[in-house]
Design an enzyme around this catalytic site. Structure first.
Site: not given
Ligand code: CO
Length: 157
Positions: A46, A51, A88-89, A130-131, A134
């Site tokens: 995701g 991000q 998480c990225l 999660h997304e 963000h």
């Molecule tokens: Co994330």
């Protein structure tokens, strides 16, 4: 299409509330295509617009041969709970234990500005939450119960 740089949690932009999308135009389509390409390249599941430094309420997610684009997503219903491990990225190497709903109903727009509604469960429910977090500047390291410890949390991963 173009790859975008994925920012990490030290960046201010990841802690801000994103604005709604109002123009469903070619610029949005390009953003979505770039996000999809960047996500694929990253090996993640995701990606949210902040991000890559864009403060707009846009999410792409791909897992298990399913791909979703969520614009201005809102969770309108939550059911049950699950204790999960998430990475998480934007938080490399920091896996966290937290609690998410088991099922969520999400209303959003697609890239054409049309209303869509999805019922996500299990892995997809945690991914959607999660997304969407963000988009409100919330990272897993902000809401974790604790960092994931593979020695004591064997059952969680
Ligand atoms: Co994330």
């Amino acid at each position: 299409m173009a790859l975008r740089n994925i920012l990490t949690y030290e960046e201010d932009v990841l802690h801000k509330v994103c604005r709604e999308v109002t123009e469903f135009d070619s610029k949005l389509a390009t953003l979505l295509d770039d996000m999809h390409e960047t996500l694929t390249e990253s090996g993640g599941v995701g990606l949210a617009a902040p991000q890559i430094g864009i403060l707009r309420r846009v999410v792409v997610a791909e897992y298990d041969d399913q791909y979703y684009e969520l614009i201005n997503p809102v969770i309108v219903e939550k059911k049950g709970s699950q204790r999960v491990v998430e990475g998480c990225l934007s938080c490399p190497g920091q896996n966290c234990v937290l609690t998410r709903p088991q099922k969520v109903t999400v209303k959003a727009k697609n890239r054409f500005g049309e209303d869509v509604k999805y019922l996500f469960s299990g892995f997809w429910a945690k991914l959607a939450c999660h997304e969407i977090d963000h988009l409100d500047g919330v990272l897993i390291i902000d809401i974790k119960e604790k960092f994931y410890d593979p020695k004591t949390d064997k059952n969680l991963k």
